[in-house]
Motif scaffolding. Structure first.
Motif, PDB file in Angstrom:
ATOM      1  N   LEU A 116       0.841  -1.200   0.000  1.00  0.00           N
ATOM      2  CA  LEU A 116       0.000   0.000   0.000  1.00  0.00           C
ATOM      3  C   LEU A 116       0.871   1.243   0.000  1.00  0.00           C
ATOM      4  N   ASP A 117       0.630   2.136  -0.942  1.00  0.00           N
ATOM      5  CA  ASP A 117       1.373   3.387  -1.042  1.00  0.00           C
ATOM      6  C   ASP A 117       0.720   4.421  -0.135  1.00  0.00           C
ATOM      7  N   MET A 118       1.400   4.763   0.955  1.00  0.00           N
ATOM      8  CA  MET A 118       0.855   5.694   1.938  1.00  0.00           C
ATOM      9  C   MET A 118       1.239   7.140   1.643  1.00  0.00           C
ATOM     10  N   SER A 119       1.947   7.378   0.544  1.00  0.00           N
ATOM     11  CA  SER A 119       2.413   8.731   0.254  1.00  0.00           C
ATOM     12  C   SER A 119       1.262   9.700   0.022  1.00  0.00           C
ATOM     13  N   ALA A 120       0.075   9.156  -0.349  1.00  0.00           N
ATOM     14  CA  ALA A 120      -1.061  10.043  -0.632  1.00  0.00           C
ATOM     15  C   ALA A 120      -1.661  10.631   0.634  1.00  0.00           C
ATOM     16  N   ILE A 121      -1.492   9.928   1.757  1.00  0.00           N
ATOM     17  CA  ILE A 121      -2.105  10.400   2.993  1.00  0.00           C
ATOM     18  C   ILE A 121      -1.098  10.652   4.104  1.00  0.00           C
ATOM     19  N   LEU A 122       0.143  10.187   3.943  1.00  0.00           N
ATOM     20  CA  LEU A 122       1.151  10.373   4.980  1.00  0.00           C
ATOM     21  C   LEU A 122       1.680  11.791   4.921  1.00  0.00           C
ATOM     22  N   LYS A 123       1.484  12.539   5.995  1.00  0.00           N
ATOM     23  CA  LYS A 123       1.877  13.951   6.021  1.00  0.00           C
ATOM     24  C   LYS A 123       3.281  14.135   6.566  1.00  0.00           C
ATOM     25  N   THR A 124       3.687  13.311   7.529  1.00  0.00           N
ATOM     26  CA  THR A 124       5.011  13.433   8.126  1.00  0.00           C
ATOM     27  C   THR A 124       5.678  12.068   8.156  1.00  0.00           C
ATOM     28  N   GLU A 125       6.973  12.070   8.205  1.00  0.00           N
ATOM     29  CA  GLU A 125       7.719  10.820   8.242  1.00  0.00           C
ATOM     30  C   GLU A 125       7.592  10.184   9.626  1.00  0.00           C
ATOM     31  N   ALA A 126       7.331   8.889   9.626  1.00  0.00           N
ATOM     32  CA  ALA A 126       7.162   8.180  10.892  1.00  0.00           C
ATOM     33  C   ALA A 126       8.495   8.083  11.630  1.00  0.00           C
ATOM     34  N   THR A 127       8.449   8.252  12.941  1.00  0.00           N
ATOM     35  CA  THR A 127       9.642   8.148  13.773  1.00  0.00           C
ATOM     36  C   THR A 127       9.439   7.082  14.834  1.00  0.00           C
ATOM     37  N   ILE A 128      10.496   6.368  15.142  1.00  0.00           N
ATOM     38  CA  ILE A 128      10.446   5.311  16.150  1.00  0.00           C
ATOM     39  C   ILE A 128      11.135   5.806  17.406  1.00  0.00           C
ATOM     40  N   SER A 129      10.413   5.817  18.517  1.00  0.00           N
ATOM     41  CA  SER A 129      10.978   6.282  19.781  1.00  0.00           C
ATOM     42  C   SER A 129      11.920   5.222  20.343  1.00  0.00           C
ATOM     43  N   PRO A 130      12.970   5.640  21.040  1.00  0.00           N
ATOM     44  CA  PRO A 130      13.887   4.666  21.646  1.00  0.00           C
ATOM     45  C   PRO A 130      13.177   3.881  22.744  1.00  0.00           C
ATOM     46  N   PRO A 131      13.584   2.628  22.985  1.00  0.00           N
ATOM     47  CA  PRO A 131      12.932   1.818  24.016  1.00  0.00           C
ATOM     48  C   PRO A 131      13.070   2.429  25.402  1.00  0.00           C
ATOM     49  N   VAL A 132      12.006   2.301  26.197  1.00  0.00           N
ATOM     50  CA  VAL A 132      12.000   2.859  27.545  1.00  0.00           C
ATOM     51  C   VAL A 132      12.338   1.738  28.535  1.00  0.00           C
TER      52      VAL A 132
END
Length: 233
Positions: A116-132
């Motif tokens: 699935l191409d999410m470029s049509a609805i993705l507004k910002t680049e996804a970020t992965i938070s560091p493990p807590v």
């Protein structure tokens, strides 16, 4: 004449979802223009979908707090609350572990969303938070400020505060009887608001699905179908 049996809410939502898919695919095939993009997709359908989601989220924290506080306050003896609490925690941890393992296996087998191409609805680049760290996770269960936890929709902190609040009501008994009754009545009010909101669920689902397929087209059909199958399994 016998009265025709009215459709249930689940049937209405399913019909609304199918209608939304059909209309969304049709809109996707139409050329871009002010009416399609600004009035329909980013206007009417987005507005209705956002309102429906906001109505549901609006009641999430109040309903969780009042329902858990009411349940904890009805436990009676503190010793009984502790025994039941240990059993609930053990059951919660076991079922959660089972659910996570099952979800990971099914998701890796079916791969929902693959292709699935999410470029049509993705507004910002996804970020992965560091493990807590685990210690921090456990300590964060207790809120520094319960109001802040409710505002930020930190559900673990809301749950812990609700249980402590209900436990205090249970210990005080007659001294806090009016508060206990008031919390129970608030819980009934919030449940009624949820019931009223769900009457508009078919309209909200129709708007959300139409908006999604109008942006992604028929390409979203297979990934969405795979996702639904994953959820059902």
């Amino acid at each position: 004449m016998k009265n025709r049996k009215s459709l249930g809410l689940a049937s209405k939502i399913f019909i609304a979802m199918v209608c939304g898919i059909v209309l969304g695919v049709i809109l996707y095939g139409l050329p871009s223009g002010y009416i399609k993009d600004e009035i329909l997709i980013d206007g009417v359908f987005k507005f209705i979908g956002d309102i429906f989601i906001r109505l549901l989220r609006m009641m999430l924290v109040p309903l969780v707090f009042t329902s858990l506080a009411t349940g904890a306050a009805s436990m009676g003896e503190v010793g009984r609350f502790g025994r039941i609490g240990i059993k609930i925690m053990a059951f919660y941890l076991l079922t959660t572990a089972f659910a996570i393992v099952t979800a990971l296996i099914i998701a890796n087998l079916i791969n929902p969303g693959f292709g699935l191409d999410m470029s049509a609805i993705l507004k910002t680049e996804a970020t992965i938070s560091p493990p807590v760290p685990l210690v921090e996770v456990l300590s964060n269960i207790i809120p520094k400020n319960p109001i802040e936890a409710m505002v930020n929709e930190n559900m673990l902190q809301v749950i812990s505060f609700a249980i402590l609040f209900g436990l205090a009501l249970s210990i005080l008994q007659e001294k806090a009887e009016k508060v206990k009754i008031a919390v129970g009545q608030l819980n009934e009010v919030f449940l009624k608001i949820i019931a009223i909101t769900m009457n508009f669920a078919p309209i909200g689902v129709f708007a959300l699905v139409t908006n999604t397929f109008a942006s992604l087209g028929y390409k979203a059909m297979m990934p969405l179908t795979k996702y639904v199958i994953c959820v059902i399994l």
